[in-house]
Design a protein around this motif. Sequence first.
Motif: not given
Length: 344
Positions: A312-331
Amino acid sequence: MPTIKDVARHAGVTHAVVSRILNGDTSLRVRPETRERVLAAAAELEYIPHHAAKALRESRAGAIGLAVHDLSNPVYGEVIKGAQEALSAHHSVLMLADAAELHRDAAAFRRFVASGAIDALLLLPAGDDSDAAIARDAAARIPTVLVNERSADYQSVSADEYAAGALAVEHLAGLGHRDIGLLHLDGATRRGSDRIDGHVAGLREHGLELDERWVLDGGHEPETGREALRELVARGPLPSAVVVHSVQAAVGVLLGAKGLGIQVPEELSIVGFHDMRFAAYLEPALTVVRLGLREMGAAAVETAMRLLDGQAVERHVKVTEPAPSLVVRGSTSPPRPAVTPEAR
């Protein structure tokens, strides 16, 4: 929802024959045109069977297909790496294909799928008609998983796009930006709509609203990003910041700003999506929202493997690991303070 009996009636055969063909029973002796007629009927009716795991296990090819729309897209490269790594653990290989070519000769694609050359198909959709046709034809015969997308019709795997959209706005609003534009993805993908929903929610969290003057289709390519920036300039005063839902389009915005004499980040802060290696080497380096692309590719493979094993598999699998993260640079930077008459 069509049943196996509907497929049998449409193809002019018994439902037992349909079942054995769709489940890959190699001992069944039928003419090639009958097999093709059954596969075509299942595709036309959009019949999605419950795959018979035992039959599939007995005839596994040890390969999974991955269809993409742009083989040169670096974002897809990360998904491919994750899928390959996961497949290696299952002692299987990945077969890469161009989605447009598969769609161009649908009959050949159906024959390929029916041949048992691949055990499952992963599809990275772009939101056009070919995606639906490819998924329908493949799902009539083998487990089919849409990757980097949220689907109501097929098994799918995606990142938390809503959270990613909100995170980009959170960063800019935290820097003090109140005028935030959006260059979203083209195509009718839920991935794109989820990012937009997150963007709007992020604005409202800070008491802001989406200004339609600053909302445009940014596309997936540097040139589409450059053109979108030109359109923003033509519409009037620029926002102080813009979120671009494609890293390649964000490169076009950055280069376009230089060509138009717009200083980044002093006059326009830019946030892109996906942390590609080249983003750190731009001038200025690009601030991005990083999502788990490799993990998404691996999750798609694991989903397909579980389907093959009858789990059995969920209809939709959401990848939560890793969570979205911010990479802050010069822009990105705080907005330039407005110049008052007294300051002049």
